[in-house]
Design a protein around this motif. Structure first.
Motif, PDB file in Angstrom:
ATOM      1  N   UNK A  23       0.809  -1.223   0.000  1.00 39.70           N
ATOM      2  CA  UNK A  23       0.000   0.000   0.000  1.00 39.70           C
ATOM      3  C   UNK A  23       0.835   1.263   0.000  1.00 39.70           C
ATOM      4  N   UNK A  24       2.137   1.150   0.055  1.00 40.72           N
ATOM      5  CA  UNK A  24       3.011   2.281   0.326  1.00 40.72           C
ATOM      6  C   UNK A  24       2.825   3.458  -0.630  1.00 40.72           C
ATOM      7  N   UNK A  25       2.621   3.172  -1.901  1.00 41.79           N
ATOM      8  CA  UNK A  25       2.619   4.255  -2.886  1.00 41.79           C
ATOM      9  C   UNK A  25       1.235   4.578  -3.466  1.00 41.79           C
ATOM     10  N   UNK A  26       0.238   3.697  -3.255  1.00 37.08           N
ATOM     11  CA  UNK A  26      -1.017   3.898  -3.975  1.00 37.08           C
ATOM     12  C   UNK A  26      -2.255   3.896  -3.072  1.00 37.08           C
ATOM     13  N   UNK A  27      -2.327   2.973  -2.106  1.00 33.99           N
ATOM     14  CA  UNK A  27      -3.535   2.818  -1.323  1.00 33.99           C
ATOM     15  C   UNK A  27      -3.218   2.840   0.165  1.00 33.99           C
ATOM     16  N   UNK A  28      -4.281   2.913   0.966  1.00 36.98           N
ATOM     17  CA  UNK A  28      -4.128   2.729   2.404  1.00 36.98           C
ATOM     18  C   UNK A  28      -4.020   1.239   2.690  1.00 36.98           C
TER      19      UNK A  28
END
Length: 310
Positions: A23-28
């Motif tokens: 999830x680091x770059x796009x989502x929670x």
């Protein structure tokens, strides 16, 4: 969330080793976890073993992951291949052409066109009927007349100059007409149709002239008349693009070049068309540009020298 997005999220979780890393770059983290849980609920199986510190694939999860990765790779390959068509003119181009334009002008010019686009294959059909482009999977067509509706997009090709011509053998035998009136003493091949009469119309310096012609061959097929002219039977009035190669190769010679030959009726425009729903792909654009250039009238060169027999 669609299936493909959930599957790609699942692949990212496995590759990254945790929900937080995926999830680091796009989502929670919660969004990623919900997508994977939703996928598991739909499949009715657990894909991942979860602990506070570690994720691992279950047996069905491992099988699903391997297939999902293969499918994702195939999809990426398909997208790259499709995108490559935006940079190169390639693939199969299905075209429907009017018989006279196709047989006499377009098909003879195809070698140079295909030499320019070696990865393109052209599937040609010849018909004077307006076939349903979408139903017959036709990419581009040449039609005569107005466009029927907004489902068809077209570009009008340049109106072609009509010329008067015959074979050199005919002129050597029968003499060369110097003025339109001389045609009354020649064998003229007549196009036979309800909208055409045995009258050829000429214009020079703003003055119009009608000439009633006669001959021993008439036909509703322009190619048949052209064949008769090539065989030395008589004189024809024809579109320049229809006989361009015959003029260049000396199989036909033109006369009365100082006159403009007018049609006896209002002519339907000739269009190159394609379905609006498909848009103008690179291969269609290349073919349209090719036709526009092909139908653009070149210099016609010198007329045949007049003999003393006329």
């Amino acid at each position: 969330m669609d299936d493909l997005s959930r599957i790609r999220t699942f692949i990212k979780v496995v590759d990254a080793g945790s929900f937080s890393a995926a999830a680091r770059h796009e989502f929670s983290v919660s969004s990623v976890a919900r997508q994977v849980k939703s996928l598991e609920d739909e499949l009715g199986i657990r894909l991942l073993n979860r602990s506070t510190r570690h994720l691992s694939l279950t047996e069905p999860g491992r099988l699903f992951y391997e297939r999902a990765v293969a499918i994702s790779n195939d999809l990426n390959t398909a997208k790259r291949e499709a995108a490559s068509f935006q940079g190169n003119v390639k693939g199969l181009l299905r075209v429907s052409l009017r018989i006279s334009a196709g047989a006499c002008a377009i098909v003879p010019a195809l070698p140079k066109f295909l030499e320019q686009y070696p990865e393109l294959t052209v599937d040609v059909s010849l018909t004077d009927e307006r076939v349903d482009l979408i139903a017959n999977n036709i990419d581009v067509a040449v039609w005569s007349g107005d466009l029927p509706n907004a489902d068809i997009v077209g570009r009008q090709l340049s109106p072609s100059r009509r010329i008067v011509c015959a074979s050199p053998a005919y002129f050597a035998r029968a003499g060369t007409p110097a003025v339109p009136e001389d045609l009354k003493r020649h064998n003229c091949l007549l196009f036979k149709a309800p909208t055409h009469a045995d009258i050829w119309l000429f214009e020079r310096d703003g003055v119009s002239q009608e000439v009633k012609i006669d001959g021993n061959m008439q036909s509703s097929n322009g190619i048949a008349l052209l064949s008769g002219a090539l065989a030395g039977l008589g004189i024809i009035v024809v579109h320049e693009w229809m006989v361009r190669s015959d003029l260049e190769q000396g199989r036909l010679a033109r006369v009365l070049n100082d006159y403009v030959v007018r049609p006896t009726t209002v002519e339907a425009p000739v269009h190159v068309v394609f379905p609006s729903s498909q848009g103008m792909s690179l291969k269609v654009r290349a073919f349209v540009d090719f036709l526009v250039q092909l139908f653009r009238e070149p210099g016609l060169g010198p007329a045949v020298q007049r003999s003393t027999k006329a």
